[in-house]
Motif scaffolding. Structure first.
Motif, mmCIF file in Angstrom:
data_model
loop_
_atom_site.group_PDB
_atom_site.id
_atom_site.type_symbol
_atom_site.label_atom_id
_atom_site.label_comp_id
_atom_site.label_asym_id
_atom_site.label_seq_id
_atom_site.Cartn_x
_atom_site.Cartn_y
_atom_site.Cartn_z
ATOM 1 N N SER A 62 0.830 -1.204 0.000
ATOM 2 C CA SER A 62 0.000 0.000 0.000
ATOM 3 C C SER A 62 0.863 1.252 0.000
ATOM 4 N N TYR A 63 2.051 1.190 0.609
ATOM 5 C CA TYR A 63 2.974 2.330 0.517
ATOM 6 C C TYR A 63 3.478 2.480 -0.920
ATOM 7 N N MET A 64 3.857 1.369 -1.559
ATOM 8 C CA MET A 64 4.302 1.419 -2.953
ATOM 9 C C MET A 64 3.234 2.015 -3.855
ATOM 10 N N ASP A 65 1.967 1.716 -3.561
ATOM 11 C CA ASP A 65 0.856 2.192 -4.381
ATOM 12 C C ASP A 65 0.437 3.622 -4.059
ATOM 13 N N GLY A 66 1.099 4.262 -3.093
ATOM 14 C CA GLY A 66 0.763 5.634 -2.732
ATOM 15 C C GLY A 66 -0.420 5.747 -1.804
ATOM 16 N N GLY A 67 -0.791 4.651 -1.131
ATOM 17 C CA GLY A 67 -1.948 4.678 -0.244
ATOM 18 C C GLY A 67 -1.716 5.428 1.054
ATOM 19 N N TRP A 68 -0.467 5.611 1.430
ATOM 20 C CA TRP A 68 -0.129 6.370 2.628
ATOM 21 C C TRP A 68 1.301 6.887 2.519
ATOM 22 N N ASP A 69 1.608 7.869 3.345
ATOM 23 C CA ASP A 69 2.945 8.444 3.382
ATOM 24 C C ASP A 69 3.344 8.706 4.818
ATOM 25 N N CYS A 70 4.626 8.975 5.005
ATOM 26 C CA CYS A 70 5.150 9.326 6.319
ATOM 27 C C CYS A 70 6.458 10.080 6.107
ATOM 28 N N ASP A 71 6.620 11.202 6.773
ATOM 29 C CA ASP A 71 7.843 11.990 6.606
ATOM 30 C C ASP A 71 9.062 11.284 7.184
ATOM 31 N N ASP A 72 8.879 10.545 8.271
ATOM 32 C CA ASP A 72 9.970 9.814 8.921
ATOM 33 C C ASP A 72 9.627 8.328 8.835
ATOM 34 N N LEU A 73 9.845 7.756 7.648
ATOM 35 C CA LEU A 73 9.388 6.389 7.399
ATOM 36 C C LEU A 73 10.116 5.385 8.282
ATOM 37 N N TYR A 284 9.434 -8.704 -3.012
ATOM 38 C CA TYR A 284 9.910 -7.546 -3.767
ATOM 39 C C TYR A 284 11.419 -7.334 -3.735
ATOM 40 N N ILE A 285 12.118 -7.861 -2.749
ATOM 41 C CA ILE A 285 13.528 -7.532 -2.609
ATOM 42 C C ILE A 285 14.417 -8.770 -2.709
ATOM 43 N N PHE A 286 14.329 -9.670 -1.764
ATOM 44 C CA PHE A 286 15.201 -10.840 -1.711
ATOM 45 C C PHE A 286 14.369 -12.116 -1.731
ATOM 46 N N PRO A 287 13.998 -12.606 -2.914
ATOM 47 C CA PRO A 287 13.229 -13.864 -2.958
ATOM 48 C C PRO A 287 14.048 -15.021 -2.380
ATOM 49 N N ARG A 346 6.870 3.896 -8.604
ATOM 50 C CA ARG A 346 6.555 2.746 -7.751
ATOM 51 C C ARG A 346 7.824 2.015 -7.319
ATOM 52 N N PHE A 347 8.789 1.903 -8.225
ATOM 53 C CA PHE A 347 10.062 1.289 -7.860
ATOM 54 C C PHE A 347 10.747 2.113 -6.768
ATOM 55 N N ARG A 348 10.744 3.426 -6.918
ATOM 56 C CA ARG A 348 11.394 4.283 -5.922
ATOM 57 C C ARG A 348 10.746 4.130 -4.557
ATOM 58 N N ARG A 349 9.434 4.066 -4.524
ATOM 59 C CA ARG A 349 8.742 3.884 -3.244
ATOM 60 C C ARG A 349 9.050 2.500 -2.661
ATOM 61 N N MET A 350 9.143 1.495 -3.529
ATOM 62 C CA MET A 350 9.540 0.168 -3.068
ATOM 63 C C MET A 350 10.936 0.223 -2.443
ATOM 64 N N TRP A 351 11.868 0.872 -3.110
ATOM 65 C CA TRP A 351 13.250 0.941 -2.628
ATOM 66 C C TRP A 351 13.330 1.744 -1.322
ATOM 67 N N ARG A 352 12.552 2.812 -1.226
ATOM 68 C CA ARG A 352 12.525 3.600 0.011
ATOM 69 C C ARG A 352 12.005 2.769 1.178
ATOM 70 N N PHE A 353 10.967 1.988 0.926
ATOM 71 C CA PHE A 353 10.416 1.154 1.989
ATOM 72 C C PHE A 353 11.425 0.092 2.407
ATOM 73 N N TYR A 354 12.106 -0.494 1.445
ATOM 74 C CA TYR A 354 13.140 -1.502 1.728
ATOM 75 C C TYR A 354 14.242 -0.930 2.611
ATOM 76 N N LEU A 355 14.784 0.221 2.244
ATOM 77 C CA LEU A 355 15.866 0.811 3.031
ATOM 78 C C LEU A 355 15.368 1.250 4.404
ATOM 79 N N ALA A 356 14.168 1.850 4.457
ATOM 80 C CA ALA A 356 13.626 2.312 5.745
ATOM 81 C C ALA A 356 13.361 1.139 6.680
ATOM 82 N N ALA A 357 12.813 0.047 6.159
ATOM 83 C CA ALA A 357 12.544 -1.120 6.995
ATOM 84 C C ALA A 357 13.848 -1.721 7.518
#
Length: 386
Positions: A62-73, A284-287, A346-357
């Protein structure tokens, strides 16, 4: 009329789901549409149901799809981890992953190549932009370093010192990445080397990088190795081996390490044993990836050759990975405008979520970074460099 009768019930169900979603986030100190940097801004009202039904997979997608955002992910995700909400909200994807891990060898010879195609072959331009001057996709060593490049060089130096490299030795790098470790070892310590990888992009880059040096780069599975080396290292590869294959990895070490040899294993670790990875990371990252626990590594290391391998050193510096990831994120965020269009939003949001997690996992100490040194029992013992 019949459809109209269901509208109030649908609205009540939606309100209950939304209320539970907000209550769970509140337990972690997160407010929906709040004003603090770690608060979640909701754009799509379907997100709460998606997250409660799918767990981490729904949160990431849902983050990749733009369903929500957060300044400090990463701050938000760290709060979720500290509140251990990931243990209470497990979706269907986690159940499926559990069944697959129980029934299948997700890191079999056939499956092992998938992470090369889907992750490491994404594009050398992406990794060159993120990783810095040295293409090293693993934790830097920040004890005396200022800046990413210095931290990565310090890590390579640390590995070489732990392996006691000297001219004339033959070094195997299991999962050699883009070849930086082998180049550094050959140039600084005069060793000859063999690197194996399951990524065609990495292999091509590493061959060019090590041109003119006594280094051979192969596309090869570690299970197929049948030759002796004076030194063996594996930096950031063990995360793809999987618990069903830890015995095979250490059996390879046992048959390939010379009688007076040393081997270094550099890996991310987790605090408790598991047999699978997070569903979003797996998709999405490490199958087919899996982070080991200390007990899983220790048990596997004892299994081959009836304990012929001696654990000489176990060095943890997990907090250094947060600093490494923060530097990678700064690099990639600055580079997005000049990277090709195939790295879309969408790729950028995926990569941001990966690094933030990943940042969040190391920040709250759910993830660790370990370097282990093995021998066959050095006469007089082993003095561990730091």
């Amino acid at each position: 009329m019949h459809a109209g009768l269901h509208k109030p019930e649908t609205a009540r169900r939606s309100a209950r789901v939304d209320g539970r979603f907000r209550a769970l986030l509140a337990e972690a100190g997160i407010t929906v549409n709040g004003r603090r940097p770690h608060d979640l801004r909701l754009h799509d009202p379907a997100v709460p149901a998606r997250v409660l039904a799918q767990g981490s997979l729904g949160l990431g997608e849902s983050y990749m799809d733009g369903g929500w955002d957060c300044d400090d992910l990463d701050g938000m995700l760290a709060r979720l981890l500290e509140a251990r909400l990931h243990e209470r909200v497990r979706g269907w994807a986690d159940l499926v992953a559990g069944v697959q891990a129980a029934l299948l060898n997700l890191q079999s010879r056939r499956r092992a190549w998938e992470v090369g195609r889907r992750h490491y072959d994404l594009g050398n331009d992406l990794y060159a932009a993120m990783l810095g001057r040295r293409m090293v996709y693993s934790c830097g060593y920040w004890r005396d370093a200022h800046g990413l490049d210095a931290a990565q060089e310090a890590k390579l130096d640390l590995v070489c010192r732990k392996l006691q490299l000297r001219p004339g030795l033959r070094l195997l790098d299991v999962g050699c990445g883009w070849g930086e470790m082998l180049r550094y070892a050959a140039e600084r310590h005069g060793v000859a080397g063999v690197g194996i990888t399951i990524s065609e992009e990495q292999a091509a880059y590493a061959r060019e990088l090590c041109r003119g040096l006594p280094v051979e780069i192969r596309l090869q599975d570690y299970r197929d190795l049948r030759e002796r080396f004076d030194r063996i290292c594996s930096i950031g590869m063990f995360e793809h081996v999987g618990v069903r294959n830890y015995g095979a990895y250490f059996a390879m070490l046992d048959r390939c390490l010379a009688a007076d040899g040393l081997s270094l294993l550099h890996t991310i670790g987790r605090n408790a044993a598991a047999n699978r990875t997070d569903p979003w990371i797996a998709r999405y990252i490490f199958p087919n990836s899996m982070l080991p626990s200390a007990s899983q590594i220790a048990a596997a290391a004892e299994s081959p050759g009836e304990g012929r391998l001696v654990l000489e050193d176990w060095h943890g510096f997990g907090p250094d990975y947060e600093r490494t990831l923060l530097a990678w994120r700064a690099n990639i965020e600055a580079a997005w405008p000049r990277l090709p269009a195939r790295y879309d939003e969408r790729f950028r949001r995926m990569w941001r979520f990966y690094l933030a997690a990943s940042i969040a996992g190391f920040r709250v100490r759910h993830l660790q970074l370990w370097q282990l040194v093995f021998s066959r029992g050095l006469r007089g013992g082993y003095v561990a460099p730091r």
